[in-house]
Scaffold this motif. Sequence first.
Motif, PDB file in Angstrom:
ATOM      1  N   VAL A 189      -0.748  -0.952   5.925  1.00 50.43           N
ATOM      2  CA  VAL A 189      -0.692  -2.258   5.258  1.00 50.43           C
ATOM      3  C   VAL A 189       0.131  -2.157   3.974  1.00 50.43           C
ATOM      4  CG1 VAL A 189      -2.077  -3.987   4.031  1.00 50.43           C
ATOM      5  CG2 VAL A 189      -2.823  -3.138   6.263  1.00 50.43           C
ATOM      6  N   VAL A 190      -0.083  -1.101   3.200  1.00 48.25           N
ATOM      7  CA  VAL A 190       0.675  -0.921   1.955  1.00 48.25           C
ATOM      8  C   VAL A 190       2.154  -0.743   2.272  1.00 48.25           C
ATOM      9  CG1 VAL A 190       1.035   0.606  -0.028  1.00 48.25           C
ATOM     10  CG2 VAL A 190      -1.285  -0.057   0.633  1.00 48.25           C
ATOM     11  N   ASP A 191       2.485   0.088   3.265  1.00 42.30           N
ATOM     12  CA  ASP A 191       3.888   0.261   3.660  1.00 42.30           C
ATOM     13  C   ASP A 191       4.527  -1.071   4.004  1.00 42.30           C
ATOM     14  OD1 ASP A 191       3.854   3.019   3.344  1.00 42.30           O
ATOM     15  OD2 ASP A 191       3.565   3.445   5.492  1.00 42.30           O
ATOM     16  N   THR A 192       3.847  -1.853   4.825  1.00 40.65           N
ATOM     17  CA  THR A 192       4.376  -3.149   5.252  1.00 40.65           C
ATOM     18  C   THR A 192       4.546  -4.087   4.064  1.00 40.65           C
ATOM     19  OG1 THR A 192       3.348  -2.871   7.418  1.00 40.65           O
ATOM     20  CG2 THR A 192       3.986  -5.109   6.795  1.00 40.65           C
ATOM     21  N   ALA A 193       3.559  -4.117   3.160  1.00 41.60           N
ATOM     22  CA  ALA A 193       3.647  -4.981   1.973  1.00 41.60           C
ATOM     23  C   ALA A 193       4.813  -4.585   1.072  1.00 41.60           C
ATOM     24  CB  ALA A 193       2.333  -4.926   1.191  1.00 41.60           C
ATOM     25  N   CYS A 194       5.179  -3.316   1.103  1.00 41.83           N
ATOM     26  CA  CYS A 194       6.307  -2.826   0.283  1.00 41.83           C
ATOM     27  C   CYS A 194       7.640  -2.969   1.000  1.00 41.83           C
ATOM     28  CB  CYS A 194       6.076  -1.365  -0.100  1.00 41.83           C
ATOM     29  SG  CYS A 194       4.714  -1.132  -1.247  1.00 41.83           S
ATOM     30  N   LEU A 231       3.334   5.246  11.880  1.00 42.43           N
ATOM     31  CA  LEU A 231       2.383   5.209  12.988  1.00 42.43           C
ATOM     32  C   LEU A 231       1.927   6.599  13.420  1.00 42.43           C
ATOM     33  CD1 LEU A 231       4.054   2.372  15.091  1.00 42.43           C
ATOM     34  CD2 LEU A 231       2.201   2.196  13.422  1.00 42.43           C
ATOM     35  N   THR A 232       2.151   7.585  12.570  1.00 42.70           N
ATOM     36  CA  THR A 232       1.676   8.934  12.841  1.00 42.70           C
ATOM     37  C   THR A 232       0.165   8.985  12.602  1.00 42.70           C
ATOM     38  OG1 THR A 232       3.773   9.800  12.001  1.00 42.70           O
ATOM     39  CG2 THR A 232       1.951  11.372  12.249  1.00 42.70           C
ATOM     40  N   PRO A 233      -0.603   9.414  13.598  1.00 38.90           N
ATOM     41  CA  PRO A 233      -2.063   9.486  13.376  1.00 38.90           C
ATOM     42  C   PRO A 233      -2.403  10.414  12.209  1.00 38.90           C
ATOM     43  CG  PRO A 233      -1.545   9.728  15.707  1.00 38.90           C
ATOM     44  CD  PRO A 233      -0.242   9.794  14.961  1.00 38.90           C
ATOM     45  N   THR A 237      -9.199   5.074  15.839  1.00 36.21           N
ATOM     46  CA  THR A 237      -7.807   5.191  16.282  1.00 36.21           C
ATOM     47  C   THR A 237      -7.090   6.394  15.686  1.00 36.21           C
ATOM     48  OG1 THR A 237      -6.841   3.880  14.482  1.00 36.21           O
ATOM     49  CG2 THR A 237      -7.629   2.672  16.451  1.00 36.21           C
ATOM     50  N   GLY A 238      -7.606   6.929  14.573  1.00 35.29           N
ATOM     51  CA  GLY A 238      -6.925   8.005  13.868  1.00 35.29           C
ATOM     52  C   GLY A 238      -5.831   7.505  12.938  1.00 35.29           C
ATOM     53  N   MET A 239      -5.574   6.208  12.946  1.00 34.15           N
ATOM     54  CA  MET A 239      -4.499   5.622  12.138  1.00 34.15           C
ATOM     55  C   MET A 239      -5.003   5.255  10.741  1.00 34.15           C
ATOM     56  SD  MET A 239      -1.968   5.731  14.039  1.00 34.15           S
ATOM     57  CE  MET A 239      -0.950   5.119  15.327  1.00 34.15           C
ATOM     58  N   ASP A 240      -4.161   5.496   9.749  1.00 29.47           N
ATOM     59  CA  ASP A 240      -4.488   5.124   8.370  1.00 29.47           C
ATOM     60  C   ASP A 240      -4.047   3.676   8.156  1.00 29.47           C
ATOM     61  OD1 ASP A 240      -4.750   4.755   5.634  1.00 29.47           O
ATOM     62  OD2 ASP A 240      -3.998   6.751   5.142  1.00 29.47           O
ATOM     63  N   PHE A 241      -4.939   2.760   8.489  1.00 30.71           N
ATOM     64  CA  PHE A 241      -4.646   1.325   8.440  1.00 30.71           C
ATOM     65  C   PHE A 241      -4.241   0.883   7.041  1.00 30.71           C
ATOM     66  CE2 PHE A 241      -6.147  -3.112   8.002  1.00 30.71           C
ATOM     67  CZ  PHE A 241      -5.346  -3.706   8.962  1.00 30.71           C
ATOM     68  N   VAL A 242      -4.931   1.361   6.026  1.00 31.22           N
ATOM     69  CA  VAL A 242      -4.619   0.955   4.645  1.00 31.22           C
ATOM     70  C   VAL A 242      -3.198   1.384   4.290  1.00 31.22           C
ATOM     71  CG1 VAL A 242      -5.236   1.236   2.217  1.00 31.22           C
ATOM     72  CG2 VAL A 242      -7.027   0.946   3.933  1.00 31.22           C
ATOM     73  N   ARG A 243      -2.832   2.617   4.643  1.00 29.06           N
ATOM     74  CA  ARG A 243      -1.466   3.086   4.375  1.00 29.06           C
ATOM     75  C   ARG A 243      -0.439   2.209   5.077  1.00 29.06           C
ATOM     76  NH1 ARG A 243      -0.309   8.748   6.636  1.00 29.06           N
ATOM     77  NH2 ARG A 243      -0.016   7.500   8.510  1.00 29.06           N
TER      78      ARG A 243
END
Length: 88
Positions: free
Chosen positions: A15-20, A26-28, A7-13
Amino acid sequence: DLVRISTGMDFVRMVVDTACGNAPDLTPADEPARAEIRFVFTRADLEAYRRTAAEHPERLWRASEMAEIHEGAVTDSSTRFGYYILKG
């Protein structure tokens, strides 16, 4: 790895953003590419991995440590002998 490659998406980033408590970015991070995961269940699978690593090292994104192969010993995903991920 597969989400980021395909997808080009940084999924881990995200998840961390959401957890914070932040909205996920959603920028690839990369251009989407074809991704494959291959599991090592047999000696033939291990040989296929070795051939790919030798002939197309640029496609090898990640590989686990490869355990000693014992034919017929794989009973579920936790007992496979290894895996590798290909990009492109």
